[in-house]
Design an enzyme around this catalytic site. Structure first.
Site, short mmCIF file in Angstrom:
data_model
loop_
_atom_site.label_atom_id
_atom_site.label_comp_id
_atom_site.label_asym_id
_atom_site.label_seq_id
_atom_site.Cartn_x
_atom_site.Cartn_y
_atom_site.Cartn_z
N GLY B 7 0.45 24.15 44.98
CA GLY B 7 -1.07 23.96 44.61
C GLY B 7 -1.59 25.22 44.67
N ASN B 8 -3.25 25.11 44.77
CA ASN B 8 -3.82 26.48 44.59
C ASN B 8 -3.78 27.30 45.94
OD1 ASN B 8 -4.87 26.85 41.98
ND2 ASN B 8 -6.18 24.79 42.44
N TYR B 11 2.51 26.14 48.93
CA TYR B 11 3.75 25.50 48.26
C TYR B 11 4.15 24.43 49.45
CZ TYR B 11 5.07 29.92 45.85
OH TYR B 11 5.05 31.12 45.02
N TYR B 68 -4.06 14.50 29.06
CA TYR B 68 -4.66 15.45 28.28
C TYR B 68 -4.25 16.98 28.77
CZ TYR B 68 -8.25 15.66 31.79
OH TYR B 68 -9.12 15.57 32.94
N GLY B 72 -4.54 18.48 35.71
CA GLY B 72 -3.78 18.98 36.44
C GLY B 72 -2.71 18.47 36.68
N ASP B 74 -0.59 18.09 38.86
CA ASP B 74 -0.51 17.26 40.33
C ASP B 74 -1.07 15.83 40.14
OD1 ASP B 74 -2.90 18.37 39.87
OD2 ASP B 74 -3.14 18.84 41.92
N ARG B 75 -2.25 15.50 39.12
CA ARG B 75 -2.72 14.61 38.88
C ARG B 75 -1.55 13.57 37.77
NH1 ARG B 75 -8.18 15.23 35.97
NH2 ARG B 75 -8.34 13.07 35.66
N SER B 144 -31.92 10.52 57.02
CA SER B 144 -31.28 11.53 56.36
C SER B 144 -29.82 11.76 56.24
CB SER B 144 -31.89 12.69 56.80
OG SER B 144 -33.35 12.87 56.49
#
Lengths: 203, 203
Positions: B7-8, B11, B68, B72, B74-75, B144
């Site tokens: 990943g970014n 490992y 596409y 990513g 991973d996706r 809130s």
């Protein structure tokens, strides 16, 4: 009659001839001598305005029973303007408030267009795209620009339409969001409408 | 068999004994001499790994027809792991991908928990609250903290459940989001599952 909606960045005035804005940084409210009916989200400025006799804070004339303490006064006056519906006020944040038979049911806060654009950019430079306002929200995206546009718009859309009420769009980015909510009513004067309605009851 | 999802930030390894992580900043992939089947979202590291004979990029074994180009990897491997459902991968971004009868239909990208927290804070210090994971999403908020929590979670929830499919939760914040999607299946190994499935077909 002169009305003023004081936001975080500007004094927004409305008189018989139309509306105009003055920057909170440079405008001196003392320069106005006639009576001004105002609301103000800016606590520091509000303290200054309280000292001026001709500036009348009309927030005190609203029955706060159904609202909550930390709710922005601009949201409250937008709610006062309608009897039934969902209000989307698209500014630095997008506030979504639901009114049923004149009663505020509750609402939520979603990031505004500019804030959300920055958010995607900051997650990854690979997500640095302008939002696609012409996206077809009935089809799941297969490209990065639409993937973030759908992520921002469709999630909001799905939640808003779930309330099955008329949608009122207001705020600086209302025109842009009309592409996402084509059946919404664009009412740029919604907060002023609420102010007039409240004033009508007391004057 | 040794698998690695790069990943970014780390490992992520899986062998017979379990999984473990190494930082992309400090780990030297040359220190591994056995065969490693990997995927990598990090283009610079990917170039380095290509030089190593024992590191085998299995991205090339996936039929990319329905995915596409900028999606990513991973996706893509998470999608390969399932036959039917919605995958929510909650990391720095929250990716949501829909798979129908083994075919990727499309997906979208929503900001991750940390990114969204910063977004609200940056809009206004009045919105600086931690998210309330115990919020009741069936009631419109009147405070809130819940207003931002609902804005973040309920919009995502409304869109995800509209697809009327089983929900698979994975990624670093999957456990947190299980409170929002209590009927989802938490599958922390989803990407590795996809890697194993793809390898099964080619080895």
């Amino acid at each position: 009659m002169l009305l003023c909606d004081v936001g975080n960045t500007s004094y927004h005035f409305l008189d018989e001839e139309g509306d105009y804005k003055q920057s909170v940084k440079t405008f001196d409210p003392k320069t106005i001598t006639q009576k001004v009916y105002y609301i103000c989200v800016h606590s520091h400025i509000n303290l200054e305005l309280k000292k001026l006799e001709n500036w009348i804070n009309i927030a005190t004339f609203v029955n706060m029973q159904h609202y909550y303490k930390t709710m922005g006064i601009d949201r409250i006056f937008a709610c006062e303007a309608i009897t039934h519906g969902v209000i989307i006020d698209a500014g630095s944040a997008i506030t979504v408030d639901v009114v049923t038979n004149n009663i505020f049911e509750g609402g939520f806060i979603y990031p505004g267009v500019h804030a959300m654009q920055n958010t995607y950019e900051n997650i990854s430079s690979a997500l640095k795209y302008p939002f696609n306002y012409d996206i077809d929200l009935t089809v799941l995206p297969k490209n990065s620009q639409d993937a973030i546009s759908y992520g921002f718009f469709k999630t909001l859309y799905s939640e808003v339409i779930a309330h099955q009420k008329d949608i009122y769009l207001t705020g600086g980015d209302a025109q842009k969001l009309l592409k996402i909510f084509p059946h919404a009513k664009l009412v740029e004067s919604l907060i002023f409408d609420g102010m007039k309605k409240v004033l009508k009851e007391i004057l």
